[in-house]
Design an enzyme around this catalytic site. Structure first.
Site, mmCIF file in Angstrom:
data_model
loop_
_atom_site.group_PDB
_atom_site.id
_atom_site.type_symbol
_atom_site.label_atom_id
_atom_site.label_comp_id
_atom_site.label_asym_id
_atom_site.label_seq_id
_atom_site.Cartn_x
_atom_site.Cartn_y
_atom_site.Cartn_z
ATOM 1 C CG HIS A 279 34.515 42.682 39.486
ATOM 2 N ND1 HIS A 279 35.778 43.210 39.611
ATOM 3 C CD2 HIS A 279 34.542 41.898 38.373
ATOM 4 C CE1 HIS A 279 36.535 42.761 38.633
ATOM 5 N NE2 HIS A 279 35.808 41.970 37.861
ATOM 6 C CB SER B 10 37.800 42.644 35.279
ATOM 7 O OG SER B 10 37.908 41.603 36.203
HETATM 8 C C1 GTR Z 1 38.042 36.690 37.823
HETATM 9 C C2 GTR Z 1 39.524 36.768 38.020
HETATM 10 C C3 GTR Z 1 39.950 38.190 38.173
HETATM 11 C C4 GTR Z 1 39.323 39.105 37.147
HETATM 12 C C5 GTR Z 1 37.922 38.728 36.775
HETATM 13 C C6 GTR Z 1 37.382 39.338 35.482
HETATM 14 O O1 GTR Z 1 37.590 35.409 37.733
HETATM 15 O O2 GTR Z 1 39.844 36.013 39.165
HETATM 16 O O3 GTR Z 1 41.358 38.268 38.153
HETATM 17 O O4 GTR Z 1 40.110 39.209 36.039
HETATM 18 O O5 GTR Z 1 37.763 37.375 36.635
HETATM 19 O O6 GTR Z 1 38.116 39.521 34.521
HETATM 20 O O7 GTR Z 1 36.183 39.596 35.449
#
Ligand code: GTR
Length: 427
Positions: A408, A266
């Site tokens: 995610h 991420s």
């Molecule tokens: C979210 C962000 C993403 C990603 C994510 C993370 O809020 O919008 O770009 O980086 O966090 O790091 O888990």
């Protein structure tokens, strides 16, 4: 309700752009049409005809454009770093591994300024040293990546947002192991790799405070009040910290510093990519669900957009990046060129099927669009691959991709693929 971008653009009023900012599009059918910058055409229009040409002319200008437009310019290696062994044991994981906890005290321009990065390192005993390694940052502290009771808690920090709100990080014993599913340490060690990690907040706490804490103030010149538009943001700071970890690993006889893969999930996947682009010593680069500002093509504006990310995380990128809010086509680069900067080293991009915010298809297409550069170096490209089948990795020599089922996260499935890919290059 989602409002198609095209309708908003066609209506042509200033107000509609504000409305668009609040809209997230997941539909390729209403995606704006765009042309990606050609990896093999220099900004002056001249063609790139060979690997040497890429290295001497195109790569430097692309790297410079990313520094200027996206992540900001980082300082070089610091003048002074001290390494302090905080703890070590050669009897961990049933005697199969060594654990070291090393504090990297990084000094800045002024002699009285420093930050401390605590590296947690596990090294397998089997397979013979020095070991190849995976290195990445973690979100919540080294103690969160494992249930190992000897892993030290990170240093707490406090800070203040521009609106005066206080932010605190007080690491808790109860969080030990809370991110362990993301770090299958025994599996990594069993396959013959060392693994090292640092809490990202040791380098720069992840909130907007005008760059008052973390590594950024270390390199502020005396009397400097205004930050340059291309000054390094937090992602560049984190990536710079990863290079400091690699500096240390070069001094550790248990590690083969020529075989270090940098990995991140991420926001820390964006960081791994930028670390790999900035520092060619990283032998392999792995982006897990990195999304916008990472592996995903910005011009698609699917899921998280440049405007959304700059609004929600104003500290991650340089100020210049805001010029591309809702204006992605004006940029000299897109994220396929970030992946191309890693060539000819192995690059692994992974997405998750339900992680729509990160635009899995945009991540795949970015990797595919980096193919011409990998081919310059004699490798195969992914041009012939239309789409990835869920849970079936695709590879073309040094280019790797998979689309995992689920959301995610970084899972043992992801790590299994990274280890298999690493076996082809780091063993
Ligand atoms: C979210 C962000 C993403 C990603 C994510 C993370 O809020 O919008 O770009 O980086 O966090 O790091 O888990």
């Amino acid at each position: 309700m989602r409002v198609p971008l095209t309708i908003l653009l066609l209506s042509g009023f200033g107000l509609t752009f504000q409305a668009e900012a609040a809209t997230v599009n997941y539909d390729e059918a209403v995606m704006p049409s765009f042309t990606l910058p050609d990896p093999l055409v220099c900004f002056d229009g001249s063609p790139v005809v060979s690997a040497e040409d890429w290295i001497s002319r195109r790569r430097p200008e692309v790297l410079d454009a990313f520094r200027r437009e996206v992540y900001g310019r980082s300082p070089g290696a610091p003048q002074k770093v001290e390494y302090r062994l905080l703890e070590a044991s050669s009897e961990v994981l049933d005697g199969t591994a060594i654990r070291k906890q090393v504090r990297l005290v990084v000094h800045g321009l002024a002699p009285d300024r420093s930050v401390a990065l605590d590296l947690l390192l596990y090294i397998p005993k089997a397979g013979g040293n020095p070991a190849p390694a995976f290195v990445g940052l973690n979100f919540r502290g080294n103690h969160a990546v494992t249930f190992d009771p000897e892993v030290l808690l990170p240093q707490p920090w406090t800070g203040t947002r521009p609106n005066g709100e206080r932010v605190e990080f007080r690491p808790q014993e109860s969080e030990r192991g809370s991110q362990a599913s993301r770090w299958p340490i025994p599996m990594i060690l069993e396959q013959g790799y060392a693994v090292g990690t640092v809490y990202c907040g040791d380098i720069d706490p992840d909130f907007h405070d005008g760059f008052a804490n973390g590594v950024h103030p270390l390199f502020r010149q005396a009397g400097e009040t205004e930050r340059a538009e291309d000054a390094w943001g937090t992602i560049a700071g984190w990536a710079w910290g990863l290079s400091r970890v690699l500096d240390y690993l070069e001094t550790d006889p248990d590690i083969d510093a020529g075989k270090v893969a940098v990995i991140g999930h991420s926001r820390l996947g964006k960081t791994a990519l930028w670390a790999g682009a900035e520092d060619p010593r990283f032998a392999m680069v792995i982006s897990n669900d990195s999304g916008c500002g990472g592996a995903a093509l910005s011009r698609r504006r699917i899921g998280e957009s440049v405007e959304r990310i700059n609004t929600a995380f104003p500290h991650w990128f340089c100020t210049n990046y805001r010029a591309f809010n809702d204006n992605e086509d004006a940029s000299l680069v897109d994220q396929h060129l970030l992946l191309a900067l890693i060539a000819p080293r192995p690059v692994y991009v992974a997405s998750a099927e339900d992680d729509k915010w990160a635009d899995p298809r945009g991540e795949f297409l970015a990797l595919r669009a980096a193919s011409p550069v990998y081919k310059l170096f004699g490798g195969d490209g992914l041009e012939g691959v239309e789409a990835a089948t869920v849970n079936q990795p695709v590879a073309a020599d040094a280019m790797f991709y998979h689309l995992r089922s689920g959301g995610h996260d970084i899972t043992p499935f992801d790590w299994q693929q990274y280890l298999a890919a690493a076996d082809r290059f780091l063993k």
